[in-house]
Design a protein around this motif. Structure first.
Motif, PDB file in Angstrom:
ATOM      1  N   LYS A 126       8.367  53.398  67.726  1.00 20.76           N
ATOM      2  CA  LYS A 126       8.241  52.099  67.070  1.00 20.76           C
ATOM      3  C   LYS A 126       7.852  51.063  68.121  1.00 20.76           C
ATOM      4  O   LYS A 126       8.617  50.764  69.032  1.00 20.76           O
ATOM      5  CB  LYS A 126       9.558  51.726  66.381  1.00 20.76           C
ATOM      6  CG  LYS A 126       9.459  50.450  65.560  1.00 20.76           C
ATOM      7  CD  LYS A 126      10.567  50.331  64.510  1.00 20.76           C
ATOM      8  CE  LYS A 126      11.938  50.337  65.086  1.00 20.76           C
ATOM      9  NZ  LYS A 126      12.990  50.088  64.052  1.00 20.76           N
ATOM     10  N   PHE A 127       6.638  50.539  67.953  1.00 21.07           N
ATOM     11  CA  PHE A 127       6.116  49.526  68.860  1.00 21.07           C
ATOM     12  C   PHE A 127       6.130  48.171  68.126  1.00 21.07           C
ATOM     13  O   PHE A 127       6.090  48.115  66.897  1.00 21.07           O
ATOM     14  CB  PHE A 127       4.670  49.842  69.259  1.00 21.07           C
ATOM     15  CG  PHE A 127       4.495  51.151  69.970  1.00 21.07           C
ATOM     16  CD1 PHE A 127       4.587  51.239  71.348  1.00 21.07           C
ATOM     17  CD2 PHE A 127       4.223  52.316  69.253  1.00 21.07           C
ATOM     18  CE1 PHE A 127       4.419  52.455  72.008  1.00 21.07           C
ATOM     19  CE2 PHE A 127       4.046  53.527  69.900  1.00 21.07           C
ATOM     20  CZ  PHE A 127       4.146  53.602  71.273  1.00 21.07           C
ATOM     21  N   VAL A 128       6.157  47.094  68.904  1.00 28.66           N
ATOM     22  CA  VAL A 128       6.149  45.767  68.306  1.00 28.66           C
ATOM     23  C   VAL A 128       5.042  44.929  68.940  1.00 28.66           C
ATOM     24  O   VAL A 128       4.768  45.035  70.134  1.00 28.66           O
ATOM     25  CB  VAL A 128       7.529  45.081  68.456  1.00 28.66           C
ATOM     26  CG1 VAL A 128       7.853  44.816  69.915  1.00 28.66           C
ATOM     27  CG2 VAL A 128       7.572  43.782  67.660  1.00 28.66           C
ATOM     28  N   LEU A 169       6.963  48.969  73.523  1.00 34.29           N
ATOM     29  CA  LEU A 169       7.740  50.047  72.907  1.00 34.29           C
ATOM     30  C   LEU A 169       9.129  49.529  72.612  1.00 34.29           C
ATOM     31  O   LEU A 169       9.867  49.134  73.519  1.00 34.29           O
ATOM     32  CB  LEU A 169       7.804  51.265  73.827  1.00 34.29           C
ATOM     33  CG  LEU A 169       8.629  52.446  73.309  1.00 34.29           C
ATOM     34  CD1 LEU A 169       8.063  52.997  72.009  1.00 34.29           C
ATOM     35  CD2 LEU A 169       8.691  53.558  74.362  1.00 34.29           C
ATOM     36  N   LEU A 170       9.496  49.532  71.342  1.00 31.74           N
ATOM     37  CA  LEU A 170      10.784  48.990  70.924  1.00 31.74           C
ATOM     38  C   LEU A 170      11.867  50.054  70.848  1.00 31.74           C
ATOM     39  O   LEU A 170      13.003  49.835  71.251  1.00 31.74           O
ATOM     40  CB  LEU A 170      10.631  48.306  69.559  1.00 31.74           C
ATOM     41  CG  LEU A 170      11.831  47.551  69.008  1.00 31.74           C
ATOM     42  CD1 LEU A 170      12.158  46.363  69.913  1.00 31.74           C
ATOM     43  CD2 LEU A 170      11.550  47.070  67.585  1.00 31.74           C
ATOM     44  N   GLU A 171      11.480  51.248  70.322  1.00 35.31           N
ATOM     45  CA  GLU A 171      12.506  52.268  70.075  1.00 35.31           C
ATOM     46  C   GLU A 171      11.852  53.630  69.901  1.00 35.31           C
ATOM     47  O   GLU A 171      10.712  53.735  69.453  1.00 35.31           O
ATOM     48  CB  GLU A 171      13.271  51.895  68.806  1.00 35.31           C
ATOM     49  CG  GLU A 171      14.539  52.679  68.548  1.00 35.31           C
ATOM     50  CD  GLU A 171      15.300  52.183  67.333  1.00 35.31           C
ATOM     51  OE1 GLU A 171      16.333  52.797  67.013  1.00 35.31           O
ATOM     52  OE2 GLU A 171      14.863  51.199  66.693  1.00 35.31           O
ATOM     53  N   GLU A 172      12.592  54.677  70.273  1.00 37.86           N
ATOM     54  CA  GLU A 172      12.169  56.048  70.041  1.00 37.86           C
ATOM     55  C   GLU A 172      13.170  56.721  69.111  1.00 37.86           C
ATOM     56  O   GLU A 172      14.375  56.547  69.258  1.00 37.86           O
ATOM     57  CB  GLU A 172      12.085  56.839  71.348  1.00 37.86           C
ATOM     58  CG  GLU A 172      11.077  56.300  72.339  1.00 37.86           C
ATOM     59  CD  GLU A 172      10.969  57.155  73.591  1.00 37.86           C
ATOM     60  OE1 GLU A 172      11.186  58.388  73.485  1.00 37.86           O
ATOM     61  OE2 GLU A 172      10.709  56.606  74.665  1.00 37.86           O
ATOM     62  N   GLY A 173      12.668  57.499  68.149  1.00 36.82           N
ATOM     63  CA  GLY A 173      13.527  58.226  67.233  1.00 36.82           C
ATOM     64  C   GLY A 173      13.499  59.711  67.523  1.00 36.82           C
ATOM     65  O   GLY A 173      12.424  60.286  67.750  1.00 36.82           O
ATOM     66  N   ASP A 174      14.666  60.346  67.511  1.00 35.13           N
ATOM     67  CA  ASP A 174      14.745  61.769  67.838  1.00 35.13           C
ATOM     68  C   ASP A 174      15.140  62.632  66.643  1.00 35.13           C
ATOM     69  O   ASP A 174      15.502  63.794  66.805  1.00 35.13           O
ATOM     70  CB  ASP A 174      15.720  61.994  68.988  1.00 35.13           C
ATOM     71  CG  ASP A 174      17.141  61.549  68.658  1.00 35.13           C
ATOM     72  OD1 ASP A 174      17.383  61.090  67.508  1.00 35.13           O
ATOM     73  OD2 ASP A 174      18.016  61.656  69.542  1.00 35.13           O
TER      74      ASP A 174
END
Length: 249
Positions: free
Chosen positions: A243-245, A210-215
């Motif tokens: 966003k997964f990598v 898991l690279l990032e979460e967007g809110d």
């Protein structure tokens, strides 16, 4: 106008190369969203779906090869096509049971407007692309993989196949509707929601990080116990972006 252009050029020249690149990409995304050829009904959905924020968060760039799962007639396809440009490509794959979506996807390609888009239809959960992907894209449809009516899918196998379809360092982007804690598979079929925690657990089990979460689509006023089609909250659901990598090694 000449003076303004010169001033803009001077200001632009003072920006770091990375900032210039990001500014250019942001401009490309805004142009894609503003494209007047987009159907009016799709443009009307922009306020609730926030396509510019979605595309930017997913990290779409010119020249990318994108695998778009379940385009549904091309709401995002048109914009993704504009952003990746002539050196990029969008490979859409549709659930062959969703006949209306299959027809709409075919009509989109047949129009000849999107030269860098191809569409395929296959049994639900199929992962097949002609070349390795930079980005795999699933918006508002991951939960559908749990609904047997649409086709029985082994979600773990699906995620592993997406992992294999991506280049090392490639992105797996998922956006979906938040569900109450403890939501079961039967509940998913009723609500058309899935817990963020469940998605993270399943995708990371396939080898992704898991690279990032967007809110940008989080809406705390949403009642998670209601179906996303309930008129009280339709179009205003609480959604998460993940966003997964695929690791480089």
């Amino acid at each position: 106008m000449r003076g303004h252009s010169l001033l803009a050029a001077c200001l632009f020249a003072t920006l770091p190369v990375g900032a210039i690149a990001e500014s250019a990409i942001a401009s490309t995304i805004q142009s894609a969203v503003a494209d007047p050829s987009r159907p009016a009904d799709q443009r009307a959905a922009d306020e609730s779906r926030k396509p510019a924020e979605t595309i930017a968060f997913a990290g779409v760039r010119p020249g990318m090869t994108v695998g778009e799962f379940y385009p549904g007639g091309g709401y995002f396809t048109r914009m993704l096509s504009d952003v990746v440009g002539p050196k990029g490509h969008i490979h859409g794959i549709e659930n062959d049971r969703w006949k209306g979506a299959v027809k709409a996807d075919a009509e989109l390609v047949a129009s000849g407007q999107l030269k860098n888009v191809t569409m395929d239809s296959a049994p639900f959960g199929t992962v097949r692309f002609p070349k390795p992907l930079d980005l795999a894209w699933v918006t508002q449809n991951y939960h559908d993989l749990k609904i047997a009516e649409y086709g029985v899918v082994d979600t773990a196998a699906f995620n592993r196949a997406v992992f294999q379809a991506l280049k090392p360092g490639g992105t797996y982007f998922i956006l979906d509707h938040e569900a109450p804690a403890g939501t079961t598979t039967a509940d998913i079929a009723k609500l058309h929601r899935i817990e963020k925690a469940q998605v993270i657990r399943e995708v990371t089990a396939a080898g992704f990080k898991l690279l990032e979460e967007g809110d940008f689509l989080r809406r705390p006023g949403d009642d998670h116990t209601l179906s996303i089609f309930d008129k009280a909250i339709q179009g205003k659901t609480d959604q998460y972006a993940l966003k997964f990598v695929k690791p480089l090694h």
